[in-house]
Design a protein around this motif. Structure first.
Motif, PDB file in Angstrom:
ATOM      1  N   THR A 240       0.852  -1.187   0.000  1.00 24.87           N
ATOM      2  CA  THR A 240       0.000   0.000   0.000  1.00 24.87           C
ATOM      3  C   THR A 240       0.894   1.246   0.000  1.00 24.87           C
ATOM      4  N   GLY A 241       0.353   2.345  -0.478  1.00 26.26           N
ATOM      5  CA  GLY A 241       1.177   3.544  -0.605  1.00 26.26           C
ATOM      6  C   GLY A 241       2.293   3.348  -1.606  1.00 26.26           C
ATOM      7  N   ALA A 242       2.023   2.535  -2.639  1.00 34.06           N
ATOM      8  CA  ALA A 242       3.075   2.103  -3.568  1.00 34.06           C
ATOM      9  C   ALA A 242       3.371   3.101  -4.668  1.00 34.06           C
ATOM     10  N   SER A 243       2.624   4.194  -4.737  1.00 29.19           N
ATOM     11  CA  SER A 243       2.810   5.126  -5.852  1.00 29.19           C
ATOM     12  C   SER A 243       4.025   6.028  -5.682  1.00 29.19           C
ATOM     13  N   ALA A 244       4.548   6.140  -4.474  1.00 28.80           N
ATOM     14  CA  ALA A 244       5.653   7.081  -4.242  1.00 28.80           C
ATOM     15  C   ALA A 244       6.423   6.676  -2.988  1.00 28.80           C
TER      16      ALA A 244
ATOM     17  N   VAL B  41       4.032  -8.065  -7.880  1.00 27.80           N
ATOM     18  CA  VAL B  41       3.783  -7.003  -6.904  1.00 27.80           C
ATOM     19  C   VAL B  41       2.475  -6.279  -7.218  1.00 27.80           C
ATOM     20  N   ALA B  42       1.559  -6.314  -6.270  1.00 26.74           N
ATOM     21  CA  ALA B  42       0.318  -5.545  -6.374  1.00 26.74           C
ATOM     22  C   ALA B  42       0.552  -4.168  -5.766  1.00 26.74           C
ATOM     23  N   LEU B  43       0.249  -3.138  -6.521  1.00 31.13           N
ATOM     24  CA  LEU B  43       0.521  -1.759  -6.141  1.00 31.13           C
ATOM     25  C   LEU B  43      -0.789  -1.069  -5.787  1.00 31.13           C
TER      26      LEU B  43
ATOM     27  N   LYS C 234       8.286  -3.171 -13.510  1.00 27.69           N
ATOM     28  CA  LYS C 234       8.615  -3.912 -14.729  1.00 27.69           C
ATOM     29  C   LYS C 234      10.104  -3.834 -15.044  1.00 27.69           C
ATOM     30  N   GLN C 235      10.661  -2.635 -14.911  1.00 28.58           N
ATOM     31  CA  GLN C 235      12.085  -2.437 -15.190  1.00 28.58           C
ATOM     32  C   GLN C 235      12.966  -3.256 -14.254  1.00 28.58           C
ATOM     33  N   ALA C 236      12.456  -3.499 -13.032  1.00 26.92           N
ATOM     34  CA  ALA C 236      13.217  -4.267 -12.044  1.00 26.92           C
ATOM     35  C   ALA C 236      13.022  -5.771 -12.196  1.00 26.92           C
ATOM     36  N   GLY C 237      12.217  -6.184 -13.174  1.00 22.12           N
ATOM     37  CA  GLY C 237      12.036  -7.600 -13.431  1.00 22.12           C
ATOM     38  C   GLY C 237      10.832  -8.219 -12.754  1.00 22.12           C
ATOM     39  N   GLY C 238       9.975  -7.399 -12.141  1.00 20.58           N
ATOM     40  CA  GLY C 238       8.791  -7.920 -11.480  1.00 20.58           C
ATOM     41  C   GLY C 238       7.564  -7.845 -12.362  1.00 20.58           C
ATOM     42  N   GLU C 239       6.495  -8.456 -11.895  1.00 22.82           N
ATOM     43  CA  GLU C 239       5.212  -8.403 -12.597  1.00 22.82           C
ATOM     44  C   GLU C 239       4.270  -7.536 -11.769  1.00 22.82           C
ATOM     45  N   PRO C 240       3.901  -6.341 -12.252  1.00 22.62           N
ATOM     46  CA  PRO C 240       3.075  -5.437 -11.458  1.00 22.62           C
ATOM     47  C   PRO C 240       1.576  -5.601 -11.721  1.00 22.62           C
ATOM     48  N   PHE C 241       0.802  -5.167 -10.747  1.00 27.87           N
ATOM     49  CA  PHE C 241      -0.657  -5.150 -10.854  1.00 27.87           C
ATOM     50  C   PHE C 241      -1.121  -3.917 -10.094  1.00 27.87           C
ATOM     51  N   GLU C 242      -1.547  -2.875 -10.803  1.00 30.22           N
ATOM     52  CA  GLU C 242      -1.917  -1.644 -10.129  1.00 30.22           C
ATOM     53  C   GLU C 242      -3.398  -1.609  -9.807  1.00 30.22           C
ATOM     54  N   LEU C 243      -3.691  -1.148  -8.589  1.00 30.35           N
ATOM     55  CA  LEU C 243      -5.060  -1.107  -8.106  1.00 30.35           C
ATOM     56  C   LEU C 243      -5.289   0.235  -7.406  1.00 30.35           C
ATOM     57  N   VAL C 244      -6.086   1.101  -8.024  1.00 27.78           N
ATOM     58  CA  VAL C 244      -6.393   2.394  -7.410  1.00 27.78           C
ATOM     59  C   VAL C 244      -7.237   2.125  -6.163  1.00 27.78           C
ATOM     60  N   THR C 245      -6.676   2.484  -5.002  1.00 21.20           N
ATOM     61  CA  THR C 245      -7.300   2.118  -3.722  1.00 21.20           C
ATOM     62  C   THR C 245      -7.076   3.214  -2.699  1.00 21.20           C
TER      63      THR C 245
END
Length: 349
Positions: free
Chosen positions: A16-20, A37-39, A55-66
């Motif tokens: 949580t709080g993953a945007s910054a 990583v769920a963001l 993505k640049q770090a090699g992970g698979e992201p999933f963004e969720l506006v929450t």
């Protein structure tokens, strides 16, 4: 193992709080270790930036506006992660808000919003994580705390109170997990000042932006220690990061009255920078900003790239040993004095 099976084996982290700031740095640190990583955050623009970094770090992201202040949104985000990836291995509660100013300048609704995001956001995230970790009896929940969870400072009453509340909530939950014999791990990381955009978007009741006091650290240094604690063989009850955190917490335990006076004279004006608050500046208390602020703030010129991390269990063990040694020494001394007195008494007979 097929490629599809390998993908299913990748661990899942929710931040949580993953945007910054620290949340974004933690998300990237997990990505470097191959996590999906769920963001979770309110800002679509910030989440887009975090998605790119993961993505640049090699992970698979999933963004969720929450909005973590809204329990239903947090639970829905957790359900979406389960629907997509099947499980949650790690949940990091990092989202926060703060307002800076004297206590009686802060409006009741501002106290409420800081509490709803910074404290209740942790409660909501923890409940969502437990809902999906309990059936498997495994997982790791990380609460992002602060030295201010032990030692409050002037001008940040709302934020300090929320961090104190997180510590109380976490300690209570930890005892319950131990009672249940649960395999779920729980860690609270107490942080120092960090070079994040927090200092640019805090809601201010003063004419100038606030700033961290003393040593400041880059968010990546903090993130690496937190992710490292998740991978440690032994669950860390707490993690104290940075010399200022260690000094503050020990000072609060040993000499709270002295620290009251010290902070009154040294932590008021020093929190206020020379950067004026300008019209149009971001203010996260009022709503998410439509810009991507990244992980870093404006203090790179003074921020350190490495940070010491201490498990306070070792400090407590050392203190207990020192205390026992002191008591043993006093008893031994008393015994010597008693034996000496008896010898002198016998010599007089």
């Amino acid at each position: 193992m097929t490629l599809a099976e390998h993908e299913r084996q990748k661990p899942v982290a929710v931040v949580t709080g993953a945007s910054a700031g620290i949340g974004r740095a933690i998300a990237v640190a997990f990505a470097r270790r191959g996590y999906r990583v769920a963001l979770l955050a309110r800002s679509p623009e910030g989440l887009d930036g975090a998605l790119h970094d993961v993505k640049q770090a090699g992970g698979e992201p999933f963004e969720l506006v929450t909005d973590v202040a809204k329990a239903a949104e947090v639970f829905a985000a957790a359900e979406a992660v389960i629907a997509r990836w099947g499980r949650i291995h790690v949940w990091v509660n990092d989202a926060m808000e703060t307002v800076v100013g004297p206590v009686d300048s802060i409006a009741p609704e501002e106290f409420r919003r800081v509490t709803e995001v910074t404290y209740l956001g942790v409660v909501h995230g923890t409940l969502a994580a437990l809902r999906h970790m309990r059936p498997r009896d495994e997982g790791h929940i990380v609460q992002i705390g602060s030295a201010l969870a032990y030692r409050a400072i002037p001008l940040q009453s709302a934020y300090c109170a929320a961090k104190f509340a997180i510590r109380g909530f976490t300690d209570s939950l930890r005892a319950e997990l131990i009672h249940d014999g649960s395999g779920i791990r729980l860690t609270m990381a107490q942080l120092p000042g960090v070079n994040t955009p927090q200092f640019d978007w805090s809601h201010m009741h003063l004419a100038y932006r606030h700033q961290p006091i003393g040593t400041v650290y880059e968010p990546e240094a903090i993130a690496e220690k937190i992710v490292g604690a998740v991978h440690a063989g032994r669950a860390r009850r707490e993690l104290w990061l940075g010399a200022p955190t260690i000094e503050s917490i020990i000072g609060a335990m040993v000499a709270p009255g002295l620290l009251d006076r010290y902070l009154a004279h040294n932590a008021y004006e020093k929190q206020i920078s020379r950067d004026p608050v300008r019209p149009g500046d971001p203010d996260e208390l009022l709503g998410p900003d439509d810009r991507d602020h990244g992980a870093h703030g404006r203090f790179a010129w003074r921020a350190k790239d490495s940070v010491v991390a201490v498990d306070p269990a070792y400090l407590r063990g050392g203190a207990a040993f020192a205390g026992l040694a002191l008591v043993a020494g006093l008893l031994w001394g008393a015994s010597r004095r008693g034996n000496g007195a008896r010898s002198r008494d016998r010599s007089k007979m």
